[in-house]
Write an enzyme that holds these catalytic residues in place. Structure first.
Site, short mmCIF file in Angstrom:
data_model
loop_
_atom_site.label_atom_id
_atom_site.label_comp_id
_atom_site.label_asym_id
_atom_site.label_seq_id
_atom_site.Cartn_x
_atom_site.Cartn_y
_atom_site.Cartn_z
N ARG A 29 24.30 47.09 31.70
CA ARG A 29 22.92 47.03 31.19
C ARG A 29 22.93 46.31 29.84
O ARG A 29 23.57 46.78 28.90
CB ARG A 29 22.38 48.45 31.02
CG ARG A 29 20.95 48.55 30.50
CD ARG A 29 20.57 50.01 30.25
NE ARG A 29 20.80 50.84 31.42
CZ ARG A 29 20.86 52.19 31.38
NH1 ARG A 29 20.74 52.83 30.23
NH2 ARG A 29 21.07 52.87 32.50
N HIS B 130 26.34 51.93 29.23
CA HIS B 130 26.18 50.91 30.27
C HIS B 130 26.42 49.50 29.71
O HIS B 130 26.86 48.62 30.44
CB HIS B 130 24.77 50.95 30.86
CG HIS B 130 24.53 52.07 31.83
ND1 HIS B 130 24.78 51.95 33.18
CD2 HIS B 130 24.05 53.33 31.65
CE1 HIS B 130 24.46 53.09 33.80
NE2 HIS B 130 24.01 53.93 32.89
N ASP C 285 25.24 54.01 37.38
CA ASP C 285 24.43 55.10 37.94
C ASP C 285 24.46 54.93 39.45
O ASP C 285 24.17 53.83 39.96
CB ASP C 285 22.98 55.00 37.45
CG ASP C 285 22.86 55.19 35.94
OD1 ASP C 285 23.75 55.83 35.34
OD2 ASP C 285 21.87 54.71 35.37
N GLU D 72 23.61 64.17 33.64
CA GLU D 72 23.03 63.28 34.67
C GLU D 72 23.99 63.21 35.86
O GLU D 72 25.06 62.61 35.76
CB GLU D 72 22.81 61.87 34.10
CG GLU D 72 21.83 61.83 32.93
CD GLU D 72 21.66 60.44 32.33
OE1 GLU D 72 22.43 59.52 32.70
OE2 GLU D 72 20.76 60.26 31.51
N HIS E 149 25.47 59.58 36.70
CA HIS E 149 26.01 58.72 35.64
C HIS E 149 27.53 58.91 35.52
O HIS E 149 28.00 60.01 35.23
CB HIS E 149 25.31 59.10 34.31
CG HIS E 149 25.77 58.35 33.11
ND1 HIS E 149 24.92 57.53 32.37
CD2 HIS E 149 26.96 58.30 32.47
CE1 HIS E 149 25.58 57.03 31.35
NE2 HIS E 149 26.82 57.47 31.39
#
Length: 269
Positions: A106, A151, A158, A240, A243
């Site tokens: 990301r 990320h 994810d 999460e 993740h």
């Protein structure tokens, strides 16, 4: 004659200024985008069977629009992380399952987009699905949004598990009625994932991987994902269930900002 000379001189000056602006603009436009280091790869080049549903390329995410930096629906990772995911997939396929990635590398510009969105308290368009029980003023304090993301270092992804054969997932239509991400699976937005107890990116404590309220089949599904990946060197973020970070990270302290696109990768890939 003097008046004409002055006019011509003025015209020449104006033209020179215009050319200078054009040249500066062309230079700005031509500024090269950052590229990925050589050991970043498209996941597809390592494993073509892993399903990809890159949510931030679509409007179906907590921001409600395509996120900055996502030029293509593409999973990019450091090669060691991609190869470890390939091994996880190799173990899951004989059991009748496939991995599905929602997000991989990301860029920092995407994280900056999240921060701007979180600071805009008037934008609550996706609240009913992604954070029904969380006040938007608490997103930073509660850790749902941060100014840096693992990320951006290239070894975090994810993901979820899909029962094969995979059913198609219908596209989200902007403006359609939203259902809380922790509603029963048959009520929330349809996803071909196995039932994990919440949808992806659900800002709620029910997303904590080992939340004691998640039991039965939902807990078993979370543990299948967690155990498969942890046995291969991945570390789960406890808050999460989706993740995971492959360790050791190739770039533990570097936050990259090249766009998510095939052009960001070195041509040999």
């Amino acid at each position: 004659m003097t008046r004409l000379t002055t006019a011509v001189r003025g015209l020449v000056t104006a033209l020179a200024a215009l050319l200078a602006v054009s040249a500066a603009s062309a230079t700005a436009t031509a500024a090269p985008e950052p590229k990925a280091p050589e050991d970043f790869v498209a996941l597809r080049s390592v494993d073509r069977t892993i399903i990809q549903e890159i949510r931030y390329f679509t409007p179906h995410n907590f921001v409600g629009e395509r996120v900055d930096g996502y030029r293509e629906p593409l999973c990019i990772l450091t090669r060691p992380a991609a190869e470890a995911l390939h091994e996880a997939q190799r173990q899951l396929l004989p059991q009748g399952y496939s991995l599905k990635v929602y997000d991989c590398y990301r860029p920092q510009r995407a994280v900056d987009h999240f921060v701007r969105w979180a600071e805009d308290l008037d934008d609550q368009s996706m609240k009913d699905e992604f954070y029904p029980n969380v006040d938007k003023t608490r997103l930073f304090e509660d850790g749902y949004i941060a100014e840096k993301s693992g990320h951006s270092r290239g070894s975090t992804m994810d993901l979820t598990i899909v029962k094969l054969p995979a059913k198609p997932t219908r596209p989200y239509v902007p403006g359609e009625p939203l259902v809380p991400c922790f509603a029963p699976q048959g009520e929330r937005f349809p996803d071909n994932s196995v039932d994990m107890g919440t949808g992806y990116d659900c800002f709620d404590t029910l997303s904590h991987t080992l939340d004691p309220r998640i039991q039965g089949e939902q807990r078993a599904n979370r543990l299948l994902l967690k155990d498969t990946l942890e046995n291969l060197g991945f570390v789960n973020l406890a808050e999460e269930w989706w993740h995971f970070t492959f360790k050791p990270e190739a770039y533990p302290d570097t936050y990259f900002d090249f766009p998510v696109s095939a052009r960001s990768l070195v041509m040999s890939h």
